[in-house]
Scaffold this motif. Structure first.
Motif, short mmCIF file in Angstrom:
data_model
loop_
_atom_site.label_atom_id
_atom_site.label_comp_id
_atom_site.label_asym_id
_atom_site.label_seq_id
_atom_site.Cartn_x
_atom_site.Cartn_y
_atom_site.Cartn_z
N ALA A 140 -11.78 3.33 13.41
CA ALA A 140 -11.93 3.03 11.99
C ALA A 140 -11.35 1.65 11.68
O ALA A 140 -11.84 0.94 10.80
CB ALA A 140 -11.23 4.09 11.15
N SER A 141 -10.31 1.26 12.43
CA SER A 141 -9.74 -0.08 12.21
C SER A 141 -10.81 -1.14 12.44
O SER A 141 -10.93 -2.10 11.66
CB SER A 141 -8.57 -0.33 13.16
OG SER A 141 -7.58 0.63 13.01
N THR A 237 -3.71 8.55 4.66
CA THR A 237 -3.01 9.05 5.85
C THR A 237 -1.77 9.86 5.45
O THR A 237 -1.50 10.90 6.04
CB THR A 237 -2.62 7.87 6.75
OG1 THR A 237 -3.76 7.04 6.89
CG2 THR A 237 -2.17 8.34 8.11
N ASP A 262 -12.85 4.25 3.23
CA ASP A 262 -12.13 4.65 4.44
C ASP A 262 -11.95 6.17 4.38
O ASP A 262 -11.07 6.68 3.69
CB ASP A 262 -10.78 3.95 4.50
CG ASP A 262 -9.96 4.38 5.71
OD1 ASP A 262 -10.46 5.22 6.50
OD2 ASP A 262 -8.82 3.90 5.87
N ASN A 291 -14.12 9.15 11.35
CA ASN A 291 -13.90 9.27 12.79
C ASN A 291 -14.24 10.67 13.30
O ASN A 291 -13.41 11.59 13.17
CB ASN A 291 -12.43 9.00 13.12
CG ASN A 291 -12.06 7.54 13.05
OD1 ASN A 291 -12.93 6.67 13.03
ND2 ASN A 291 -10.77 7.26 13.04
C1 LIG Z 1 -7.08 6.86 6.50
C2 LIG Z 1 -7.09 6.20 7.84
N1 LIG Z 1 -7.77 5.06 8.01
C3 LIG Z 1 -7.83 4.43 9.19
C4 LIG Z 1 -7.17 4.94 10.29
C5 LIG Z 1 -7.24 4.21 11.59
O1 LIG Z 1 -8.01 4.92 12.51
P1 LIG Z 1 -8.33 4.35 13.95
O2 LIG Z 1 -7.21 4.80 14.83
O3 LIG Z 1 -9.64 4.96 14.31
O4 LIG Z 1 -8.39 2.87 13.84
C6 LIG Z 1 -6.44 6.12 10.17
C7 LIG Z 1 -5.72 6.69 11.32
O5 LIG Z 1 -5.16 7.74 11.29
C8 LIG Z 1 -6.40 6.77 8.92
O6 LIG Z 1 -5.70 7.89 8.74
#
Ligand SMILES: Cc1ncc(COP(=O)(O)O)c(C=O)c1O
Length: 477
Positions: A140-141, A237, A262, A291
């Motif tokens: 997701a990043s 998160t 997101d 994800n």
């Molecule tokens: C709301 C949210 N966005 C983005 C991310 C980042 O995910 P990734 O590890 O796939 O980059 C997370 C990871 O837990 C998340 O909770």
């Protein structure tokens, strides 16, 4: 290693993997090793001569396994899940065996066309608008970075790609104060400057306050900034809060501001039609990420990224040196142009295996159970008297703290809950992690591990209560 030994070892690995899953509950969920304990056991120099596989595999078991935290343990409740599942593992085995590098359609047409179809299926499974086109990213990043880069290029008429960011009015980006750190990272990488990220206030449920966003945008316009993008969270998160998409989407439309969603964790909940109400207004988003490698039973890494303007994405990233030209040209999807990396793993295969093996109904049934168990646990916490719910529970993450009678001081409660968490995690019987909400240390219990049943959740709750009761009362220490 020749093919005969490979075959022998591969069967042994499968046996080991099955034993691992059958006995996984005998491992401590969180690794107990101390820092440096693993590296001290690893030789300083690589072997000059070939080593026997038996020796290597013994080291895997003796050195590596003790240093593993068991994310597939059914008493894993930490962070967010990084689930796998049997069909996903089988897909990964084949991806590894094929070893295809899927940068262009031509380098494996099936990988490109399966990815296209599986992303269409995924959009349907989540009820996303038909106007979205999907592509698999690693995380997701990365997807959020792609989104902000696409916004930057679209809003500069692809001028930043050409001239850099010199001599331009600064862009500003907005997210809530509870948004994930990957947004700030993306801002830094995209050259937008973290001073130009505005973290907007949240309400009592940790969701962005649209009025505060509007004020911040107006202030920035007055000062000569160019509001570029808003990132809304569908499931933060810390507490899985949901930013009000419809109000923010309408505002972004009116203002001509890019909107990224997101939904890294909570996107999976949209498998359930009854949860789609929570994302009303998503059709106003420009991009959306979730994800499957978190809650949707698919091995890390697999991040589903959806965009409304495919051309903007491709124009942001495409570069066509002579050695990458193919005769199919742009009649086909060359996914190297849909993101940052050139080389790409064949990730669609495991997702295809997962979706077909579970079926839509199987996916829904599992996720619905997780959501129900979380709701039931939240009720028990609420009714307990000794524990306190710290946030609403719209999905399968329960935020709470231990608050024994008579103790009200925040620092005392923070210390007590930190001690509770460490004691639980050191027991090896479960693993959960924390956040801070309004300065209050909050325990997060994330339900949804693939191998979890209601009994695991019940056992965790009993363990939490028993351990909390065994801690010295703050007044006694
Ligand atoms: C709301 C949210 N966005 C983005 C991310 C980042 O995910 P990734 O590890 O796939 O980059 C997370 C990871 O837990 C998340 O909770």
């Amino acid at each position: 290693m020749d093919i005969d030994e490979f075959k022998k070892r591969a069967y042994e690995m499968v046996d080991w993997i099955c034993d691992y899953f059958q006995n996984i509950e005998q491992y401590p969920v969180k690794s107990r090793v101390a820092p440096g304990e693993i590296i001290e056991q690893l030789p300083l120099f690589p072997p000059e001569e070939a080593e026997a596989f038996d020796v290597l595999f013994k080291d895997f078991q003796d050195i590596i396994i003790p240093g593993i935290t068991h994310w597939q343990h059914p008493s894993y409740f930490a962070y967010f899940n990084a689930n796998n599942s049997y069909p996903s593992l089988l897909g990964e085995m084949l991806t590894a065996a094929l070893g295809a590098q899927c940068m262009s359609w031509q380098t494996s047409p099936a990988a490109a066309e399966l990815e296209e179809r599986v992303m269409q299926w995924t959009a349907q499974l989540l009820g996303l608008p038909g106007t979205f086109t999907g592509v698999i990213q690693d995380t997701a990043s990365t997807a959020t970075l792609c989104s902000l880069l696409s916004a930057r290029e679209k809003f500069s008429d692809f001028g930043v790609n050409r001239d850099g960011l010199y001599h331009r009015e600064p862009f500003t980006v907005y997210c809530s104060s509870e948004a994930h750190s990957s947004i700030e990272k993306a801002i830094k990488i995209a050259g937008l400057g973290k001073e130009n990220l505005r973290k907007i206030e949240v309400d009592e449920h940790f969701a962005m306050v649209p009025g505060k966003l509007e004020e911040a945008v107006a202030r920035d316009r007055e000062k000569g900034f160019i509001p570029l993008a808003v990132v809304v969270a569908f499931g933060t998160t810390g507490s899985t809060a949901i930013d009000p998409m419809e109000a923010i989407g309408r505002f972004c439309r009116k203002q001509g501001i890019w909107l990224h969603v997101d939904a890294a964790y909570a996107g999976t909940a949209l498998l359930l039609p009854e949860k789609r109400e929570l994302i009303r207004g998503v059709e106003m988003a420009d991009t959306f990420v979730f994800n499957p490698h978190k809650w949707m039973f698919t091995n890390f890494d697999c991040s589903a990224y959806f965009v409304k303007d495919k051309e903007a994405l491709i124009r942001t990233f495409e570069i066509l040196p002579e050695y990458l030209k193919t005769r199919e040209g742009d009649r086909v999807n060359n996914y190297r142009d849909w993101g940052i990396q050139l080389g790409r793993r064949f990730r669609a295969l495991k997702l295809w295996f997962v979706i077909r093996t579970y079926g839509a109904s199987g996916l829904r049934e599992n996720v619905r159970n997780h959501v129900r168990w979380a709701g039931e646990l939240a009720q028990e916490i609420d009714a307990s008297g000794e524990f306190e719910l710290m946030a609403p529970v719209p999905f399968a993450t329960v935020c709470f703290r231990f608050k024994p009678g008579g103790v009200t001081d925040t620092e005392t409660l923070n210390g007590l809950n930190a001690r509770l968490m460490e004691t639980l995690n050191d027991s090896g019987r479960l693993y959960l992690t924390h956040t801070k909400l309004n300065g209050r240390l909050t325990l997060r219990l994330v339900i949804g591990q693939t191998n979890q049943g209601k009994a695991h959740v019940d056992r965790a709750w009993e363990e939490i209560k028993r351990t909390a009761a065994s801690l010295p009362h703050p007044g006694e220490v």
